[in-house]
Design an enzyme around this catalytic site. Structure first.
Site, PDB file in Angstrom:
ATOM      1  N   HIS A 198       3.816  52.417  -4.508  1.00  0.00           N
ATOM      2  CA  HIS A 198       4.885  52.611  -5.480  1.00  0.00           C
ATOM      3  C   HIS A 198       4.991  54.086  -5.897  1.00  0.00           C
ATOM      4  O   HIS A 198       4.571  54.968  -5.150  1.00  0.00           O
ATOM      5  CB  HIS A 198       4.708  51.676  -6.674  1.00  0.00           C
ATOM      6  CG  HIS A 198       4.443  50.258  -6.259  1.00  0.00           C
ATOM      7  ND1 HIS A 198       5.399  49.441  -5.718  1.00  0.00           N
ATOM      8  CD2 HIS A 198       3.277  49.528  -6.249  1.00  0.00           C
ATOM      9  CE1 HIS A 198       4.876  48.258  -5.413  1.00  0.00           C
ATOM     10  NE2 HIS A 198       3.578  48.293  -5.709  1.00  0.00           N
TER      11      HIS A 198
ATOM     12  N   GLU B 227       0.695  50.077 -12.243  1.00  0.00           N
ATOM     13  CA  GLU B 227       0.064  50.078 -10.926  1.00  0.00           C
ATOM     14  C   GLU B 227       0.227  51.420 -10.236  1.00  0.00           C
ATOM     15  O   GLU B 227      -0.710  51.923  -9.605  1.00  0.00           O
ATOM     16  CB  GLU B 227       0.673  48.972 -10.058  1.00  0.00           C
ATOM     17  CG  GLU B 227       0.105  48.918  -8.650  1.00  0.00           C
ATOM     18  CD  GLU B 227       0.842  47.960  -7.744  1.00  0.00           C
ATOM     19  OE1 GLU B 227       0.449  47.847  -6.568  1.00  0.00           O
ATOM     20  OE2 GLU B 227       1.826  47.325  -8.204  1.00  0.00           O
TER      21      GLU B 227
ATOM     22  N   HIS C 210      -3.079  49.474  -3.551  1.00  0.00           N
ATOM     23  CA  HIS C 210      -2.285  48.727  -4.524  1.00  0.00           C
ATOM     24  C   HIS C 210      -3.189  48.001  -5.512  1.00  0.00           C
ATOM     25  O   HIS C 210      -4.412  47.975  -5.365  1.00  0.00           O
ATOM     26  CB  HIS C 210      -1.415  47.683  -3.807  1.00  0.00           C
ATOM     27  CG  HIS C 210      -0.272  48.252  -3.044  1.00  0.00           C
ATOM     28  ND1 HIS C 210       1.017  48.291  -3.514  1.00  0.00           N
ATOM     29  CD2 HIS C 210      -0.237  48.819  -1.802  1.00  0.00           C
ATOM     30  CE1 HIS C 210       1.812  48.847  -2.617  1.00  0.00           C
ATOM     31  NE2 HIS C 210       1.075  49.174  -1.565  1.00  0.00           N
TER      32      HIS C 210
ATOM     33  N   GLU D 152      -5.365  45.316  -2.178  1.00  0.00           N
ATOM     34  CA  GLU D 152      -4.992  44.959  -3.550  1.00  0.00           C
ATOM     35  C   GLU D 152      -6.306  44.934  -4.327  1.00  0.00           C
ATOM     36  O   GLU D 152      -7.100  44.009  -4.202  1.00  0.00           O
ATOM     37  CB  GLU D 152      -4.306  43.597  -3.591  1.00  0.00           C
ATOM     38  CG  GLU D 152      -3.004  43.510  -2.808  1.00  0.00           C
ATOM     39  CD  GLU D 152      -1.810  44.098  -3.551  1.00  0.00           C
ATOM     40  OE1 GLU D 152      -2.004  44.598  -4.690  1.00  0.00           O
ATOM     41  OE2 GLU D 152      -0.695  44.044  -3.009  1.00  0.00           O
TER      42      GLU D 152
END
Length: 341
Positions: A129, A166, A221, A303
């Site tokens: 992101h 995040e 992430h 993740e």
């Protein structure tokens, strides 16, 4: 009193004593002033030293929070330094294609590059992101071709219940991993370093790794699953050949990278395998992620935890734990590149 103090006598006795007394006073004033000046100078030096120490500590803390550049979304900005003090790897204008593809050379620290374990290796780190994606909704919502489908250019990512995003986490950990890998001799490329207004798109994130001919690529992430779910997992690409996607050559080495990374991350962070997918193995294989589908080099996603889970959120927001996470990631990448497990 004066005559009694001028017991020396003679024709110049009183004048001499008066002048002597005046000189003594002047010397005393000078000494007091010099001493005071010296005291202030010493205090200023000490204060400056303390300020420098505070700045050094603040710099490390800033790095821990992903704020080594300027300020964007509370975390990033223009080109700055990573936690090791190295120049950031992105120098092109913000938002320009491939702006983060400038390579950050290894930091040898005086040692011969040939003696470092990752000498000659190229690693691409992809901070998931972007802290400013939310300011560019129209741009990130544009659809791009990921081979198996058309998906959004990028997304805003998730955040903890307290509002820690995040994108801030991923950028911080990526910078930490970069510092560790560079110290081991690797050349490290970041897909962005907080120096772009949004994105890059998932297609470009894959292309950056491809153009760099990376020996390994990793997208970092943190998940946004329901609050009851906890743990981390690694995502490997599915072997497929559809449209622009062809992962047949990288599927096997990527799976090896995934399992190696999983082991080292778990050992460094003590984070459990995700209990809500992958059958509790901490591993999934997917064919719907553009960053994997379009990669031509071994690549996986990690993740690192569930930001919506209170226990995971406490870890993800802790700078010390983020350093553990970075070390686990760096160790996993190093083991993979050295042919170890």
């Amino acid at each position: 009193m004066f005559s009694n103090e001028s017991r020396g006598g003679g024709r110049c006795g009183p004048v001499f004593l008066a002048r002597t007394a005046m000189a003594a006073v002047a010397v005393a004033v000078c000494l007091a002033g010099c001493s005071a000046a010296g005291g202030d100078g010493s205090h200023s030096a000490a204060a400056a030293g303390a300020d420098s120490a505070d700045r050094a500590g603040g710099g490390a803390d800033a790095g821990a929070d992903g704020t080594t550049g300027g300020s964007t979304g509370g975390s990033t900005g223009g080109p700055g330094t990573d936690p090791s003090g190295a120049a950031t790897g992105s120098t092109s204008p913000a938002g320009s294609p491939g702006s983060a593809t400038a390579r950050t050379p290894p930091a040898t620290g005086g040692a011969s590059a040939k003696t470092l374990p990752l000498s000659g290796k190229v690693v691409v780190l992809d901070p998931g992101h972007n802290p400013d994606n939310a300011k560019h909704v129209a741009e990130i919502n544009k659809l791009v071709d990921i081979g198996t489908a058309r998906k959004e250019c990028d997304t805003t990512g998730t955040e903890t219940d307290a509002g820690y995003p995040e994108a801030r986490y991923t950028l911080d950990v990526s910078r930490r991993v970069r510092a560790l890998l560079r110290a081991r001799g690797a050349t490290v490329v970041l897909t962005h370093d907080g120096d772009r207004p949004y994105g890059p798109c998932v297609t470009e994130r894959a292309e950056i790794g491809n153009r760099a001919h990376a020996d390994a690529a990793l997208s970092i992430h943190a998940d946004g699953a329901p609050a009851a779910d906890r743990g981390f997992h690694v995502i490997a690409p599915k072997s497929l050949h559809e449209g622009a996607a062809d992962t047949r050559k990288i599927a096997a080495p990527s799976l090896l990278l995934a399992t190696t990374l999983r082991s080292h991350f778990a050992a460094a962070t003590k984070e459990p395998f995700a209990d809500y997918l992958g059958g509790g193995t901490g591993l999934t294989v997917r064919g719907d992620l553009g960053g994997l589908n379009l990669s031509t080099v071994p690549k996986v996603f990690i993740e690192c935890g569930n930001m919506r889970n209170a226990r995971d959120a406490a870890s993800l927001t802790d700078p010390a734990w983020r350093q553990d996470a970075a070390e686990g990631i760096a160790d996993g990448l190093t083991a993979f590149l050295e042919g170890k497990r």
